[in-house]
Design a protein around this motif. Sequence first.
Motif, PDB file in Angstrom:
ATOM      1  N   ILE A 104       2.166  -3.730  -6.444  1.00 58.19           N
ATOM      2  CA  ILE A 104       0.932  -3.032  -6.066  1.00 58.19           C
ATOM      3  C   ILE A 104       1.119  -1.521  -6.139  1.00 58.19           C
ATOM      4  CG2 ILE A 104       1.379  -3.029  -3.568  1.00 58.19           C
ATOM      5  CD1 ILE A 104      -2.050  -3.460  -5.298  1.00 58.19           C
ATOM      6  N   VAL A 105       2.318  -1.052  -5.821  1.00 57.62           N
ATOM      7  CA  VAL A 105       2.582   0.389  -5.867  1.00 57.62           C
ATOM      8  C   VAL A 105       2.405   0.899  -7.297  1.00 57.62           C
ATOM      9  CG1 VAL A 105       4.314   2.183  -5.489  1.00 57.62           C
ATOM     10  CG2 VAL A 105       4.123   0.262  -3.876  1.00 57.62           C
ATOM     11  N   PHE A 106       2.967   0.203  -8.279  1.00 58.10           N
ATOM     12  CA  PHE A 106       2.808   0.563  -9.686  1.00 58.10           C
ATOM     13  C   PHE A 106       1.331   0.546 -10.084  1.00 58.10           C
ATOM     14  CE2 PHE A 106       2.289  -0.932 -14.073  1.00 58.10           C
ATOM     15  CZ  PHE A 106       2.846   0.141 -14.755  1.00 58.10           C
ATOM     16  N   GLU A 107       0.613  -0.493  -9.708  1.00 57.62           N
ATOM     17  CA  GLU A 107      -0.808  -0.612 -10.064  1.00 57.62           C
ATOM     18  C   GLU A 107      -1.625   0.551  -9.504  1.00 57.62           C
ATOM     19  OE1 GLU A 107      -2.523  -2.724 -12.004  1.00 57.62           O
ATOM     20  OE2 GLU A 107      -0.779  -3.931 -12.520  1.00 57.62           O
ATOM     21  N   LEU A 108      -1.374   0.915  -8.270  1.00 57.29           N
ATOM     22  CA  LEU A 108      -2.136   1.992  -7.643  1.00 57.29           C
ATOM     23  C   LEU A 108      -1.818   3.348  -8.257  1.00 57.29           C
ATOM     24  CD1 LEU A 108      -1.992   0.865  -3.903  1.00 57.29           C
ATOM     25  CD2 LEU A 108      -3.826   0.498  -5.575  1.00 57.29           C
ATOM     26  N   LYS A 109      -0.539   3.583  -8.546  1.00 56.25           N
ATOM     27  CA  LYS A 109      -0.161   4.855  -9.176  1.00 56.25           C
ATOM     28  C   LYS A 109      -0.709   4.946 -10.592  1.00 56.25           C
ATOM     29  CE  LYS A 109       3.595   6.972  -8.276  1.00 56.25           C
ATOM     30  NZ  LYS A 109       4.769   7.635  -7.815  1.00 56.25           N
ATOM     31  N   LYS A 110      -0.642   3.847 -11.332  1.00 61.21           N
ATOM     32  CA  LYS A 110      -1.097   3.818 -12.723  1.00 61.21           C
ATOM     33  C   LYS A 110      -2.603   4.048 -12.819  1.00 61.21           C
ATOM     34  CE  LYS A 110      -1.708  -0.102 -14.844  1.00 61.21           C
ATOM     35  NZ  LYS A 110      -1.559  -1.417 -15.458  1.00 61.21           N
ATOM     36  N   ASN A 111      -3.369   3.450 -11.942  1.00 59.47           N
ATOM     37  CA  ASN A 111      -4.828   3.468 -12.059  1.00 59.47           C
ATOM     38  C   ASN A 111      -5.513   4.597 -11.296  1.00 59.47           C
ATOM     39  OD1 ASN A 111      -5.356   1.104 -13.791  1.00 59.47           O
ATOM     40  ND2 ASN A 111      -4.213   0.067 -12.175  1.00 59.47           N
ATOM     41  N   LYS A 112      -4.836   5.239 -10.379  1.00 64.15           N
ATOM     42  CA  LYS A 112      -5.358   6.412  -9.671  1.00 64.15           C
ATOM     43  C   LYS A 112      -6.793   6.194  -9.166  1.00 64.15           C
ATOM     44  CE  LYS A 112      -2.318   9.412 -12.147  1.00 64.15           C
ATOM     45  NZ  LYS A 112      -2.094  10.307 -13.209  1.00 64.15           N
ATOM     46  N   TYR A 113      -6.956   5.188  -8.337  1.00 59.73           N
ATOM     47  CA  TYR A 113      -8.271   4.856  -7.792  1.00 59.73           C
ATOM     48  C   TYR A 113      -8.780   5.955  -6.859  1.00 59.73           C
ATOM     49  CZ  TYR A 113      -7.213   0.213  -9.569  1.00 59.73           C
ATOM     50  OH  TYR A 113      -6.893  -0.846 -10.378  1.00 59.73           O
ATOM     51  N   ASP A 114     -10.103   6.072  -6.764  1.00 60.64           N
ATOM     52  CA  ASP A 114     -10.721   7.034  -5.845  1.00 60.64           C
ATOM     53  C   ASP A 114     -10.653   6.552  -4.400  1.00 60.64           C
ATOM     54  OD1 ASP A 114     -11.474   8.799  -7.900  1.00 60.64           O
ATOM     55  OD2 ASP A 114     -13.312   7.679  -8.272  1.00 60.64           O
ATOM     56  N   ALA A 115     -10.680   5.248  -4.213  1.00 60.17           N
ATOM     57  CA  ALA A 115     -10.648   4.677  -2.870  1.00 60.17           C
ATOM     58  C   ALA A 115      -9.927   3.333  -2.922  1.00 60.17           C
ATOM     59  CB  ALA A 115     -12.067   4.483  -2.342  1.00 60.17           C
ATOM     60  N   ILE A 116      -9.353   2.972  -1.790  1.00 60.83           N
ATOM     61  CA  ILE A 116      -8.654   1.695  -1.667  1.00 60.83           C
ATOM     62  C   ILE A 116      -9.111   1.032  -0.377  1.00 60.83           C
ATOM     63  CG2 ILE A 116      -6.414   0.566  -1.427  1.00 60.83           C
ATOM     64  CD1 ILE A 116      -5.195   3.062  -2.802  1.00 60.83           C
TER      65      ILE A 116
END
Length: 111
Positions: free
Chosen positions: A86-98
């Motif tokens: 999940i850490v890789f996914e969040l860093k890769k996609n740079k979401y505005d909100a989680i």
Amino acid sequence: MPYPIHYHVDLCKVLNNHPEIEIMVYFCSDFGIKSGLDKTFDRVVKWYDEKIIDDLPHKFLKNYSPIKTPGGGILISLLSLINPGIVFELKKNKYDAILVLGYNYFTNWFV
């Protein structure tokens, strides 16, 4: 999201239908849509059909926990979902909100 649960999936589908929101749902486990032992009921169950997530953008993350069934006490719940991807996914996609639904799994704390 820990695994497909109807009320969480329904919430995500409502968000996904908003014209200004684009979502991606990360599931930590396929528990509930695949047959497996539910320790709460001490029997093999399949709670939902895979179709429950058909219209929802989603990915299943690899779970590295040796405990494959969520539930069964605080420590067991915490250690039952360990998805460092999940850490890789969040860093890769740079979401505005989680949106994190809960705090009782290790992966929730990764996020």
